[in-house]
Design an enzyme around this catalytic site. Structure first.
Site, PDB file in Angstrom:
ATOM      1  N   ALA A 137      43.810 -33.567  40.062  1.00 42.09           N
ATOM      2  CA  ALA A 137      44.567 -34.017  41.343  1.00 42.09           C
ATOM      3  C   ALA A 137      44.661 -32.982  42.379  1.00 42.09           C
ATOM      4  CB  ALA A 137      46.089 -34.205  40.784  1.00 42.09           C
TER       5      ALA A 137
ATOM      6  N   HIS B 103      43.723 -30.614  45.543  1.00 38.40           N
ATOM      7  CA  HIS B 103      43.959 -30.455  47.153  1.00 38.40           C
ATOM      8  C   HIS B 103      43.553 -29.402  47.605  1.00 38.40           C
ATOM      9  CE1 HIS B 103      47.106 -27.492  45.675  1.00 38.40           C
ATOM     10  NE2 HIS B 103      47.283 -28.374  45.100  1.00 38.40           N
TER      11      HIS B 103
ATOM     12  N   HIS C  88      43.290 -25.986  45.881  1.00 35.64           N
ATOM     13  CA  HIS C  88      42.298 -25.807  44.908  1.00 35.64           C
ATOM     14  C   HIS C  88      40.982 -25.765  45.548  1.00 35.64           C
ATOM     15  CE1 HIS C  88      45.166 -28.481  42.444  1.00 35.64           C
ATOM     16  NE2 HIS C  88      45.038 -27.696  41.776  1.00 35.64           N
TER      17      HIS C  88
ATOM     18  N   GLN D 278      47.917 -17.853  43.636  1.00 35.44           N
ATOM     19  CA  GLN D 278      48.831 -17.135  43.816  1.00 35.44           C
ATOM     20  C   GLN D 278      50.273 -17.825  43.810  1.00 35.44           C
ATOM     21  OE1 GLN D 278      48.543 -14.377  47.216  1.00 35.44           O
ATOM     22  NE2 GLN D 278      46.817 -13.118  45.857  1.00 35.44           N
TER      23      GLN D 278
ATOM     24  N   GLN E 149      52.485 -17.596  36.367  1.00 33.32           N
ATOM     25  CA  GLN E 149      51.109 -17.888  35.432  1.00 33.32           C
ATOM     26  C   GLN E 149      50.230 -16.849  35.800  1.00 33.32           C
ATOM     27  OE1 GLN E 149      49.208 -21.935  34.698  1.00 33.32           O
ATOM     28  NE2 GLN E 149      47.949 -21.306  36.512  1.00 33.32           N
TER      29      GLN E 149
ATOM     30  N   VAL F 175      48.095 -21.853  49.845  1.00 35.61           N
ATOM     31  CA  VAL F 175      47.710 -22.607  50.964  1.00 35.61           C
ATOM     32  C   VAL F 175      48.758 -23.553  51.276  1.00 35.61           C
ATOM     33  CG1 VAL F 175      46.013 -24.582  51.914  1.00 35.61           C
ATOM     34  CG2 VAL F 175      45.190 -22.738  50.276  1.00 35.61           C
TER      35      VAL F 175
ATOM     36  N   LEU G  43      51.295 -26.337  49.187  1.00 41.53           N
ATOM     37  CA  LEU G  43      50.562 -27.433  48.604  1.00 41.53           C
ATOM     38  C   LEU G  43      50.778 -27.537  47.167  1.00 41.53           C
ATOM     39  CD1 LEU G  43      47.310 -27.927  50.845  1.00 41.53           C
ATOM     40  CD2 LEU G  43      49.514 -28.705  51.163  1.00 41.53           C
ATOM     41  N   SER G  44      50.976 -28.823  46.654  1.00 35.60           N
ATOM     42  CA  SER G  44      51.079 -28.936  45.129  1.00 35.60           C
ATOM     43  C   SER G  44      50.702 -30.276  44.810  1.00 35.60           C
ATOM     44  CB  SER G  44      52.590 -28.623  44.707  1.00 35.60           C
ATOM     45  OG  SER G  44      52.662 -29.389  43.593  1.00 35.60           O
TER      46      SER G  44
HETATM   47  O1  PAF Z   1      47.702 -24.183  37.126  1.00 34.59           O
HETATM   48  C1  PAF Z   1      47.138 -25.215  36.447  1.00 34.59           C
HETATM   49  O2  PAF Z   1      46.520 -26.170  36.841  1.00 34.59           O
HETATM   50  C2  PAF Z   1      47.133 -25.009  34.939  1.00 34.59           C
HETATM   51  O3  PAF Z   1      48.178 -24.492  34.291  1.00 34.59           O
HETATM   52  C3  PAF Z   1      45.761 -24.356  34.184  1.00 34.59           C
HETATM   53  C4  PAF Z   1      45.764 -22.924  34.502  1.00 34.59           C
HETATM   54  C5  PAF Z   1      44.502 -25.370  34.774  1.00 34.59           C
HETATM   55  C6  PAF Z   1      45.846 -24.611  32.821  1.00 34.59           C
HETATM   56  O4  PAF Z   1      46.076 -25.904  32.325  1.00 34.59           O
END
Ligand code: PAF
Length: 307
Positions: A36, A38, A41, A171, A176, A199, A207-208
């Site tokens: 998914a 965006h 990524h 970030q 995480q 971003v 963005l998410s």
């Molecule tokens: O941030 C994410 O998209 C997920 O937590 C990751 C790091 C791919 C682990 O599944």
């Protein structure tokens, strides 16, 4: 060159080793994702491509990190669009394994424990989430290791040394990122963990993949999160007291926003810096973290503060 898709760990090892050899590469980058994809990524992928000879992006919706089966089911799956976005950034290999490929024996009995750092903030609202995320990240970091597919006894690059290895995380998911950095350091993973700045859309919304579930009204309401963070950032830059309470009141005045937490924390430990964010001028390095439910969507955001 067009992107290659592999779905097995063996395929990933063979193809990444072949690419490293063909390019006489000395570095490999991994961009772990759940698809998914965006522009956020895309920024991870671009940064990886700029800094590594071979880049692998993984696309895997990890069941272990979802507390709620309905949330897992409705997580968007958009493989074709994801591959197109990755190819545009110059990613060499996409690794999109099945759940059985990653967890051949079913759910793993032994997992990474995120410890105290994983119990607060997001961890408090999503029990088990970070243990599940770190467990799959540990596996993905192993799968993506550049020497993994090289023939036994091969030293790696032409110069004889092992290729360098970097993995890229946004970030935006600050907790995480902090946890992955600690895991790599505490458990001696031979990889450099690189954080890539958040971003934002033109109006400031981070963005998410989940933003697509917001109605127009909810999206407008959600802007209060980034506005409140920006207010703190401006005050920190101006060496003023952060006056967190007034920023908090701003968020709480938005009826469509159900605030979970909003605080200023130490960037390494994520412990609150209560004394430093109210009346005295802000000094030092910190992270302002916010999370809220807006309509059906849980949103998180943060900004680094420095003064
Ligand atoms: O941030 C994410 O998209 C997920 O937590 C990751 C790091 C791919 C682990 O599944």
């Amino acid at each position: 060159m067009s992107i290659q898709l592999v779905t097995t760990v063996a395929g990933l090892h063979t193809e990444s080793a072949r690419l490293l050899k063909a390019k006489q590469g000395t570095s490999q980058g991994l961009v772990p994702t759940m698809g998914a994809l965006h522009e956020g990524h895309a920024a991870l992928a671009r940064t990886a491509v700029e800094n590594n000879d071979v880049v692998v992006a993984s696309i895997f919706v990890n069941p272990l990190q979802f507390g709620d089966a309905a949330d897992l089911d409705r997580y968007p799956r958009t493989l074709d669009a994801d591959l197109a976005l990755l190819e545009e950034q110059g990613v060499d290999l996409a690794f999109a394994p099945s759940v059985e490929e990653v967890y051949p024996g079913g759910e793993p009995l032994v997992r990474i424990t995120s410890g105290r750092l994983g119990e607060k903030w997001e961890g408090a609202s999503r029990p088990g989430h970070f243990d599940g995320a770190l467990t799959v990240v540990a596996k993905l970091l192993h799968y993506g290791m550049p020497a993994a597919g090289l023939p036994a006894g091969s030293a790696g690059t032409a110069g004889g040394s092992l290729p360098s290895y970097r993995a890229y995380f946004g970030q935006k998911d600050a907790q995480q990122l902090a946890l992955v950095q600690r895991m790599a350091a505490d458990l001696n993973f031979p990889v450099e963990i690189v954080g890539v700045p958040t971003v934002r859309a033109d109006d400031g919304l981070a963005l998410s993949s989940r933003n697509r579930f917001l109605s127009d009204d909810e999206r407008d309401a959600a802007l209060v999160l980034s506005r409140a963070l920006r207010l703190l950032e401006e005050r920190a830059n101006a060496h003023e007291p952060l006056d967190l309470d007034s920023a908090l009141a701003m968020v709480e005045s938005q009826p469509l926003v159900e605030l979970d937490y909003f605080d200023v924390v130490d960037p390494g430990t994520l412990e609150p810096l209560a004394e430093n964010c109210r009346e005295t001028p802000f000094r030092g390095e910190a992270l302002a973290l916010i999370a809220a439910k807006v309509g059906p969507v849980r949103l998180i955001d943060n900004v680094p503060l420095s003064s």
